[in-house]
Design a protein around this motif. Structure first.
Motif, PDB file in Angstrom:
ATOM      1  N   MET A 146      -9.799  55.145  12.152  1.00 14.73           N
ATOM      2  CA  MET A 146      -8.808  55.947  12.867  1.00 14.73           C
ATOM      3  C   MET A 146      -8.044  56.850  11.894  1.00 14.73           C
ATOM      4  O   MET A 146      -7.859  58.028  12.158  1.00 14.73           O
ATOM      5  CB  MET A 146      -7.861  55.010  13.625  1.00 14.73           C
ATOM      6  N   THR A 147      -7.620  56.327  10.758  1.00 15.89           N
ATOM      7  CA  THR A 147      -6.870  57.112   9.784  1.00 15.89           C
ATOM      8  C   THR A 147      -7.691  58.281   9.282  1.00 15.89           C
ATOM      9  O   THR A 147      -7.200  59.399   9.202  1.00 15.89           O
ATOM     10  CB  THR A 147      -6.438  56.220   8.595  1.00 15.89           C
ATOM     11  N   ALA A 148      -8.968  58.036   8.956  1.00 11.90           N
ATOM     12  CA  ALA A 148      -9.825  59.103   8.445  1.00 11.90           C
ATOM     13  C   ALA A 148     -10.006  60.208   9.487  1.00 11.90           C
ATOM     14  O   ALA A 148      -9.984  61.398   9.151  1.00 11.90           O
ATOM     15  CB  ALA A 148     -11.178  58.545   8.018  1.00 11.90           C
ATOM     16  N   ASP A 149     -10.156  59.828  10.767  1.00 11.53           N
ATOM     17  CA  ASP A 149     -10.298  60.832  11.829  1.00 11.53           C
ATOM     18  C   ASP A 149      -9.028  61.659  11.979  1.00 11.53           C
ATOM     19  O   ASP A 149      -9.087  62.872  12.143  1.00 11.53           O
ATOM     20  CB  ASP A 149     -10.627  60.162  13.168  1.00 11.53           C
ATOM     21  N   SER A 150      -7.872  61.007  11.934  1.00  6.91           N
ATOM     22  CA  SER A 150      -6.596  61.717  12.056  1.00  6.91           C
ATOM     23  C   SER A 150      -6.390  62.663  10.884  1.00  6.91           C
ATOM     24  O   SER A 150      -5.929  63.792  11.060  1.00  6.91           O
ATOM     25  CB  SER A 150      -5.434  60.726  12.115  1.00  6.91           C
ATOM     26  N   LEU A 151      -6.734  62.215   9.696  1.00  9.83           N
ATOM     27  CA  LEU A 151      -6.601  63.062   8.511  1.00  9.83           C
ATOM     28  C   LEU A 151      -7.566  64.245   8.599  1.00  9.83           C
ATOM     29  O   LEU A 151      -7.190  65.384   8.324  1.00  9.83           O
ATOM     30  CB  LEU A 151      -6.849  62.251   7.235  1.00  9.83           C
ATOM     31  N   ARG A 152      -8.792  63.983   9.010  1.00 13.62           N
ATOM     32  CA  ARG A 152      -9.786  65.053   9.136  1.00 13.62           C
ATOM     33  C   ARG A 152      -9.302  66.118  10.122  1.00 13.62           C
ATOM     34  O   ARG A 152      -9.428  67.310   9.880  1.00 13.62           O
ATOM     35  CB  ARG A 152     -11.123  64.440   9.585  1.00 13.62           C
ATOM     36  N   ARG A 153      -8.700  65.690  11.250  1.00 13.95           N
ATOM     37  CA  ARG A 153      -8.162  66.654  12.224  1.00 13.95           C
ATOM     38  C   ARG A 153      -7.053  67.499  11.593  1.00 13.95           C
ATOM     39  O   ARG A 153      -6.984  68.707  11.806  1.00 13.95           O
ATOM     40  CB  ARG A 153      -7.643  65.940  13.475  1.00 13.95           C
ATOM     41  N   ALA A 154      -6.171  66.846  10.838  1.00 13.52           N
ATOM     42  CA  ALA A 154      -5.074  67.579  10.190  1.00 13.52           C
ATOM     43  C   ALA A 154      -5.607  68.609   9.188  1.00 13.52           C
ATOM     44  O   ALA A 154      -5.032  69.680   9.022  1.00 13.52           O
ATOM     45  CB  ALA A 154      -4.131  66.601   9.490  1.00 13.52           C
ATOM     46  N   LEU A 155      -6.729  68.281   8.558  1.00 13.08           N
ATOM     47  CA  LEU A 155      -7.314  69.180   7.557  1.00 13.08           C
ATOM     48  C   LEU A 155      -8.144  70.299   8.175  1.00 13.08           C
ATOM     49  O   LEU A 155      -8.344  71.336   7.537  1.00 13.08           O
ATOM     50  CB  LEU A 155      -8.191  68.384   6.583  1.00 13.08           C
ATOM     51  N   THR A 156      -8.625  70.102   9.399  1.00 13.15           N
ATOM     52  CA  THR A 156      -9.584  71.067   9.952  1.00 13.15           C
ATOM     53  C   THR A 156      -9.180  71.706  11.277  1.00 13.15           C
ATOM     54  O   THR A 156      -9.765  72.724  11.656  1.00 13.15           O
ATOM     55  CB  THR A 156     -10.963  70.403  10.155  1.00 13.15           C
ATOM     56  N   ALA A 157      -8.226  71.128  12.018  1.00 15.02           N
ATOM     57  CA  ALA A 157      -7.834  71.700  13.310  1.00 15.02           C
ATOM     58  C   ALA A 157      -7.392  73.147  13.117  1.00 15.02           C
ATOM     59  O   ALA A 157      -6.725  73.462  12.133  1.00 15.02           O
ATOM     60  CB  ALA A 157      -6.708  70.878  13.927  1.00 15.02           C
ATOM     61  N   PRO A 158      -7.765  74.038  14.036  1.00 22.08           N
ATOM     62  CA  PRO A 158      -7.469  75.452  13.841  1.00 22.08           C
ATOM     63  C   PRO A 158      -5.977  75.775  13.743  1.00 22.08           C
ATOM     64  O   PRO A 158      -5.576  76.593  12.942  1.00 22.08           O
ATOM     65  CB  PRO A 158      -8.096  76.146  15.040  1.00 22.08           C
TER      66      PRO A 158
END
Length: 197
Positions: free
Chosen positions: A1-13
């Protein structure tokens, strides 16, 4: 879950669209399991630093500064909040020396790691233009205008260009007003990402 949330923060437009962090910084944040909110914040400040650096280079081409250092500094200035996550939602400056140490331990040169330590110390002797640009980006991303900080940058710009201080002030004020106009949207983007993954 943490990795997915971090990935979204790094890549969300984002809205407004936010540029990605430099690859080296994004990889380091993933390695260190950075809080998603921190990654979102660093993206917002980095994006503002790009806008600020581009506008300053366009309007004040005589000003020497290291664009890549400014962008790296903006992208990592609060990295010490990985060690002090309480400072993501509250006051504190323990993240400043912690960020410098963290970056140094991960092989970042002192000339770049210093931004994590010094981004809130613009009154300090020996602070350069690069440092001032990172400090201004760290304020104006959320629409905050700091008169003494901006005054130091105006002084450097006036010295570099030979222009009257009031004329330089008007140009810089225009740049910062345009950047600050999107502050609420950047704050909303940051708020959509959790403090903890």
């Amino acid at each position: 879950m943490t990795a997915d949330s971090l990935r979204r923060a790094l890549t969300a437009p984002g809205d407004p669209p936010l540029r990605p962090l430099p690859d080296q910084v994004a990889a380091l944040l993933e390695t260190l399991h950075a809080p998603p909110r921190l990654a979102a914040h660093l993206r917002a400040v980095h994006d503002v630093a790009v806008q600020l650096a581009d506008a300053v280079a366009d309007r004040f081409p005589q000003l020497p500064f290291d664009r890549e250092a400014v962008l790296f500094g903006a992208a990592t200035h609060d990295i010490g909040k990985i060690r002090h996550p309480e400072e993501l939602s509250g006051p504190g400056s323990a993240h400043e020396p912690a960020g410098f140490e963290l970056l140094s331990r991960h092989g970042v040169a002192e000339s770049l790691a210093r931004f994590a330590r010094d981004h809130a110390s613009w009154q300090q002797v020996g602070i350069g233009v690069d440092d001032l640009l990172v400090s201004v980006a760290d304020k104006v991303w959320k629409g905050k205008r700091v008169t003494d900080l901006e005054g130091l940058l105006v002084d450097r710009l006036a010295d570099a260009t030979g222009r009257e201080r009031w004329s330089v002030f008007l140009d810089l004020d225009d740049i910062l007003d345009r950047i600050a106009a999107d502050a609420d949207r950047r704050l909303a983007f940051q708020a959509t990402h959790p403090v903890r993954g």
